[in-house]
Design an enzyme around this catalytic site. Sequence first.
Site, PDB file in Angstrom:
ATOM      1  N   ASP A  68       0.852  -1.189   0.000  1.00 39.53           N
ATOM      2  CA  ASP A  68       0.000   0.000   0.000  1.00 39.53           C
ATOM      3  C   ASP A  68       0.882   1.231   0.000  1.00 39.53           C
ATOM      4  OD1 ASP A  68       0.866  -0.177   2.641  1.00 39.53           O
ATOM      5  OD2 ASP A  68      -1.079   0.267   3.513  1.00 39.53           O
ATOM      6  N   TYR A  70       2.927   4.816   0.764  1.00 42.66           N
ATOM      7  CA  TYR A  70       3.630   5.329   1.936  1.00 42.66           C
ATOM      8  C   TYR A  70       2.671   6.162   2.776  1.00 42.66           C
ATOM      9  CZ  TYR A  70       7.949   4.210  -0.629  1.00 42.66           C
ATOM     10  OH  TYR A  70       8.955   3.568  -1.309  1.00 42.66           O
ATOM     11  N   PHE A  81       6.186   2.160  -4.509  1.00 40.10           N
ATOM     12  CA  PHE A  81       7.574   2.364  -4.089  1.00 40.10           C
ATOM     13  C   PHE A  81       8.130   3.747  -4.427  1.00 40.10           C
ATOM     14  CE2 PHE A  81       7.218  -2.253  -4.646  1.00 40.10           C
ATOM     15  CZ  PHE A  81       7.564  -2.677  -3.380  1.00 40.10           C
ATOM     16  N   HIS A 189       9.436  -8.651   0.734  1.00 42.77           N
ATOM     17  CA  HIS A 189       9.247  -7.209   0.600  1.00 42.77           C
ATOM     18  C   HIS A 189      10.525  -6.505   1.050  1.00 42.77           C
ATOM     19  CE1 HIS A 189       7.587  -3.167   1.210  1.00 42.77           C
ATOM     20  NE2 HIS A 189       6.635  -3.546   0.379  1.00 42.77           N
TER      21      HIS A 189
END
Length: 223
Positions: A68, A70, A81, A189
């Site tokens: 999801d 930031y 990202f 991740h």
Amino acid sequence: MSALAGLVPAPWRAVLGEALAAPSFARLESFLEEAWRSSTVFPPRAQLFRALELTPPEAVKVVLLGQDPYPTAGNANGLAFSVAREKKVPASLKNLFLGLHRELALPVPAHGELSAWASRGVLLLNTVLTVREKAPQSHQKQGWEDFTRAVLRHVAASPRRVVFLCLGKPAQKLVASLETSQPVVCAPHPSPLNGHAFVDAVVDERLFTQVSTLLGESLDWRV
């Protein structure tokens, strides 16, 4: 057409009609309207579907699937990202860059704006497209997963080769549910909690080389 559906870029709207008409999308819109009224939500509404704007359906070569956005003010910009060029590079993106450096000897960028990847066919999609400020994963299970699954199903059905690059268990679980014949490459991740595991996996498994081999062309991962 609902207001939220109207924000979806036209090329994607044309292929996602069923998902946009689904009850889960209506529930998502109601949830978001309340969230926008009562809290601070990222990314800004104008950047909500930026990943789809920069990478239309026919241009997708790789799906880089995150979790999801930031939850820190000013960071989320609609691309998984990615952050604005003037923002400090977040730790998870630093680890992503470090993996690329260790595997492909690419220079570690000084910024984290990833629109160059999107323009080359990398769909930078999160499984959930909004988040409440300072509350990671706060918008899970509100309807986004049904929408992003519809996007992924359309990509997976492409007659062209498309590679799914899934970072983290939520992304891996979502793609596994597609039962696609398209190639899937998985890794931990790159969050600060398991950054070393991510970088080690990239190097040991030649992650980005795998993606290019499966795709049948060498992708340019410079930003």
